[in-house]
Design a protein around this motif. Structure first.
Motif, mmCIF file in Angstrom:
data_model
loop_
_atom_site.group_PDB
_atom_site.id
_atom_site.type_symbol
_atom_site.label_atom_id
_atom_site.label_comp_id
_atom_site.label_asym_id
_atom_site.label_seq_id
_atom_site.Cartn_x
_atom_site.Cartn_y
_atom_site.Cartn_z
ATOM 1 N N ARG A 44 0.858 -1.185 0.000
ATOM 2 C CA ARG A 44 0.000 0.000 0.000
ATOM 3 C C ARG A 44 0.900 1.244 0.000
ATOM 4 N NH1 ARG A 44 -4.089 2.335 4.617
ATOM 5 N NH2 ARG A 44 -4.749 4.130 3.397
ATOM 6 N N ILE A 65 -13.103 0.639 -4.902
ATOM 7 C CA ILE A 65 -13.992 0.689 -3.737
ATOM 8 C C ILE A 65 -14.176 -0.733 -3.217
ATOM 9 C CG2 ILE A 65 -16.395 1.054 -3.056
ATOM 10 C CD1 ILE A 65 -16.418 3.501 -4.867
ATOM 11 N N PHE A 66 -14.005 -0.882 -1.927
ATOM 12 C CA PHE A 66 -14.191 -2.197 -1.307
ATOM 13 C C PHE A 66 -14.901 -2.038 0.027
ATOM 14 C CE2 PHE A 66 -13.320 -5.910 1.145
ATOM 15 C CZ PHE A 66 -13.359 -6.936 0.226
ATOM 16 N N PRO A 67 -15.945 -2.808 0.258
ATOM 17 C CA PRO A 67 -16.564 -3.718 -0.708
ATOM 18 C C PRO A 67 -17.275 -2.939 -1.811
ATOM 19 C CG PRO A 67 -17.853 -3.646 1.314
ATOM 20 C CD PRO A 67 -16.638 -2.825 1.560
ATOM 21 N N ASP A 112 -5.559 0.383 -0.477
ATOM 22 C CA ASP A 112 -6.138 -0.571 0.478
ATOM 23 C C ASP A 112 -7.293 -1.370 -0.111
ATOM 24 O OD1 ASP A 112 -7.913 1.610 0.495
ATOM 25 O OD2 ASP A 112 -7.534 2.125 2.594
ATOM 26 N N GLY A 113 -8.248 -0.702 -0.759
ATOM 27 C CA GLY A 113 -9.397 -1.401 -1.331
ATOM 28 C C GLY A 113 -9.007 -2.316 -2.484
ATOM 29 N N THR A 147 -7.202 -5.434 -1.182
ATOM 30 C CA THR A 147 -8.160 -6.323 -0.533
ATOM 31 C C THR A 147 -9.056 -7.007 -1.565
ATOM 32 O OG1 THR A 147 -8.081 -4.848 1.382
ATOM 33 C CG2 THR A 147 -9.871 -6.463 1.323
ATOM 34 N N THR A 171 -13.200 -8.012 4.677
ATOM 35 C CA THR A 171 -13.911 -6.781 5.009
ATOM 36 C C THR A 171 -12.904 -5.631 5.062
ATOM 37 O OG1 THR A 171 -13.596 -6.900 7.410
ATOM 38 C CG2 THR A 171 -15.464 -8.148 6.481
ATOM 39 N N ARG A 172 -13.416 -4.444 5.336
ATOM 40 C CA ARG A 172 -12.537 -3.280 5.469
ATOM 41 C C ARG A 172 -11.561 -3.445 6.642
ATOM 42 N NH1 ARG A 172 -14.191 1.247 2.563
ATOM 43 N NH2 ARG A 172 -13.301 2.662 4.102
ATOM 44 N N GLU A 173 -11.891 -4.328 7.571
ATOM 45 C CA GLU A 173 -10.976 -4.624 8.684
ATOM 46 C C GLU A 173 -9.697 -5.279 8.184
ATOM 47 O OE1 GLU A 173 -11.528 -3.804 11.968
ATOM 48 O OE2 GLU A 173 -13.237 -2.710 11.143
ATOM 49 N N ASP A 174 -9.735 -5.831 6.983
ATOM 50 C CA ASP A 174 -8.568 -6.499 6.397
ATOM 51 C C ASP A 174 -7.693 -5.549 5.570
ATOM 52 O OD1 ASP A 174 -9.102 -9.329 7.194
ATOM 53 O OD2 ASP A 174 -10.958 -8.936 6.090
ATOM 54 N N PHE A 175 -8.055 -4.284 5.521
ATOM 55 C CA PHE A 175 -7.267 -3.317 4.749
ATOM 56 C C PHE A 175 -5.828 -3.257 5.280
ATOM 57 C CE2 PHE A 175 -10.603 -0.079 3.005
ATOM 58 C CZ PHE A 175 -11.112 -1.061 2.176
#
Length: 197
Positions: free
Chosen positions: A7, A84-86, A161-162, A165, A177-181
């Motif tokens: 990143r 964009i994630f998700p 990040d998105g 992921t 999820t965004r927690e995995d960024f």
């Protein structure tokens, strides 16, 4: 085969969220530049390595600082641009995630090569940020095939990040999820040996 995703360093667009997300073309902050410099010690590059870089200023700056004094190949590709994630239908690209034009990249980063996979395609204008999940998977498969055909020592991908992921989820088949960024300049290795897609 393993892809190493990194990143970008801290960008100006993260300073005062959500207002700062409307900053167009954000650069790295002084802290972000220092993070990129530290990558030189953490991940020393070799002439046989290749970097694939998202067409945003903060990713290109991260890659240029990290690869300073190294003679590896550096290629910018819209296939690792912000995502964009998700994924959300009808989402819009924020100003901080708009891509630099090919002309801007050639002017501001003359040592960077351009990915010729999609010449003239709208992906250079629109990127992969808000395309449908199915469209992303098609383009991502094209990108992964491209990477598998590269005969270099190591492939490093400087992205967001998105995006990182989204690729991790597609390759691994895990629900993320965004927690995995990843954090700024965090390194994530992904093996393509057990890819589910």
């Amino acid at each position: 085969m393993e892809l190493v995703f990194i990143r970008h360093g801290e960008g100006e667009h993260t300073g005062n969220i959500p207002e700062s997300l409307h900053l167009p073309d954000p650069s790295l902050t002084p802290s972000g530049k220092q993070q990129a410099k530290i990558l030189q010690e953490q991940l020393p590059l070799h002439a046989e390595d290749i970097m694939i870089i998202s067409p945003t200023r903060r990713t290109l700056e991260t890659a240029c600082i990290w690869s300073e004094n190294y003679n590896c190949r550096r290629i910018v590709s819209p296939l690792v641009a912000p995502r964009i994630f998700p994924y959300r239908p009808n989402a819009r690209t924020l100003p901080c995630d708009r891509l630099l034009t090919i002309k801007q990249i050639k002017h501001d980063f003359p040592i960077i090569e351009m990915d010729e996979t999609f010449p003239g395609d709208t992906i250079w204008r629109d990127g992969i940020n808000t395309i449908s999940e199915e469209s992303f998977k098609r383009k991502a498969r094209t990108f992964l095939t491209y990477c598998q055909n590269i005969t270099r020592k190591q492939i490093y991908i400087v992205s967001h990040d998105g995006t990182i992921t989204a690729y991790r989820q597609m390759i691994s088949g895990e629900l993320l999820t965004r927690e995995d960024f990843p954090k700024e300049t965090q390194v994530i290795s992904i093996s393509l040996e057990n890819a589910t897609e």
